[in-house]
Design an enzyme around this catalytic site. Sequence first.
Site, PDB file in Angstrom:
ATOM      1  N   CYS A 217       5.779  -0.391   7.357  1.00 30.45           N
ATOM      2  CA  CYS A 217       5.405   0.789   6.576  1.00 30.45           C
ATOM      3  C   CYS A 217       6.602   1.251   5.753  1.00 30.45           C
ATOM      4  CB  CYS A 217       4.964   1.896   7.535  1.00 30.45           C
ATOM      5  SG  CYS A 217       4.448   3.419   6.736  1.00 30.45           S
ATOM      6  N   LEU A 218       6.346   1.611   4.504  1.00 29.29           N
ATOM      7  CA  LEU A 218       7.422   2.110   3.649  1.00 29.29           C
ATOM      8  C   LEU A 218       8.016   3.406   4.192  1.00 29.29           C
ATOM      9  CD1 LEU A 218       5.917   1.377   0.110  1.00 29.29           C
ATOM     10  CD2 LEU A 218       7.652   0.064   1.355  1.00 29.29           C
TER      11      LEU A 218
ATOM     12  N   GLY B  28       0.831  -1.190   0.000  1.00 28.11           N
ATOM     13  CA  GLY B  28       0.000   0.000   0.000  1.00 28.11           C
ATOM     14  C   GLY B  28       0.865   1.238   0.000  1.00 28.11           C
TER      15      GLY B  28
ATOM     16  N   HIS C 275      -2.613   7.366   7.085  1.00 25.32           N
ATOM     17  CA  HIS C 275      -1.648   8.285   6.459  1.00 25.32           C
ATOM     18  C   HIS C 275      -2.344   9.558   5.970  1.00 25.32           C
ATOM     19  CE1 HIS C 275       2.135   6.160   6.464  1.00 25.32           C
ATOM     20  NE2 HIS C 275       1.583   5.068   5.945  1.00 25.32           N
TER      21      HIS C 275
ATOM     22  N   GLN D 225       2.787   9.935   1.379  1.00 25.09           N
ATOM     23  CA  GLN D 225       4.080   9.259   1.506  1.00 25.09           C
ATOM     24  C   GLN D 225       5.027   9.604   0.368  1.00 25.09           C
ATOM     25  OE1 GLN D 225       2.081   5.253   2.354  1.00 25.09           O
ATOM     26  NE2 GLN D 225       4.069   5.071   3.362  1.00 25.09           N
TER      27      GLN D 225
ATOM     28  N   HIS E 271      -4.614   1.277   7.552  1.00 28.25           N
ATOM     29  CA  HIS E 271      -3.234   1.769   7.624  1.00 28.25           C
ATOM     30  C   HIS E 271      -3.037   2.939   6.655  1.00 28.25           C
ATOM     31  CE1 HIS E 271       1.259   1.057   7.975  1.00 28.25           C
ATOM     32  NE2 HIS E 271       1.186   1.775   6.866  1.00 28.25           N
ATOM     33  N   GLU E 272      -3.448   2.745   5.410  1.00 22.70           N
ATOM     34  CA  GLU E 272      -3.237   3.794   4.399  1.00 22.70           C
ATOM     35  C   GLU E 272      -4.113   5.022   4.656  1.00 22.70           C
ATOM     36  OE1 GLU E 272      -0.642   3.592   2.636  1.00 22.70           O
ATOM     37  OE2 GLU E 272      -0.302   1.466   3.050  1.00 22.70           O
TER      38      GLU E 272
END
Length: 169
Positions: free
Chosen positions: A93-94, A43, A139, A48, A135-136
């Site tokens: 997470c990225l 994701g 963000h 991000q 999660h996304e």
Amino acid sequence: MEIITYPNKILKQISKPVERFDSELHKLLDDMYETMIKHQGVGLAGIQVAIPRRVLIIDIGDEEGNQSKDTLIEVINPEFLEWNGSVKDTEGCLSVPDYFDEVERYANVKVKFFDRYGKEQIMDAEGLLSVAFQHETDHLDGHLFVERLDYIKRKKFEKEWKKKLKQKK
């Protein structure tokens, strides 16, 4: 695209709704997909990659975990309609590379969103897909999964992260 990493303050911004479903949005979605795949993510939210718009992508893959444009979900202006149950799972997470920890989320969610063409979609999600949506979307609201850790785990994370950042300098 470059992925913004913690503790960059950009990640705290609240993303603004997408208003135009045009070629610029399509290019953003395509670029985000290439970036997510390159970094082996499931994701990625616009913020991000320093784009503070309510846009995210999710690709948890097929039954074998293979990702492709066929398994990609493009999500614009998401809104949760329902959520229930509880599940604890390990998240990464990225924007917080190489850190994983257990987080509690809703087990099932129903989400309303728009696709790249502005067509409304409603999706029921469970398991990893439910977690990815939550999660996304966090963000987009300026939050990272590490904020959901209990106090002791959060302090341990911050201490380890600061040490890691010093070692990189």
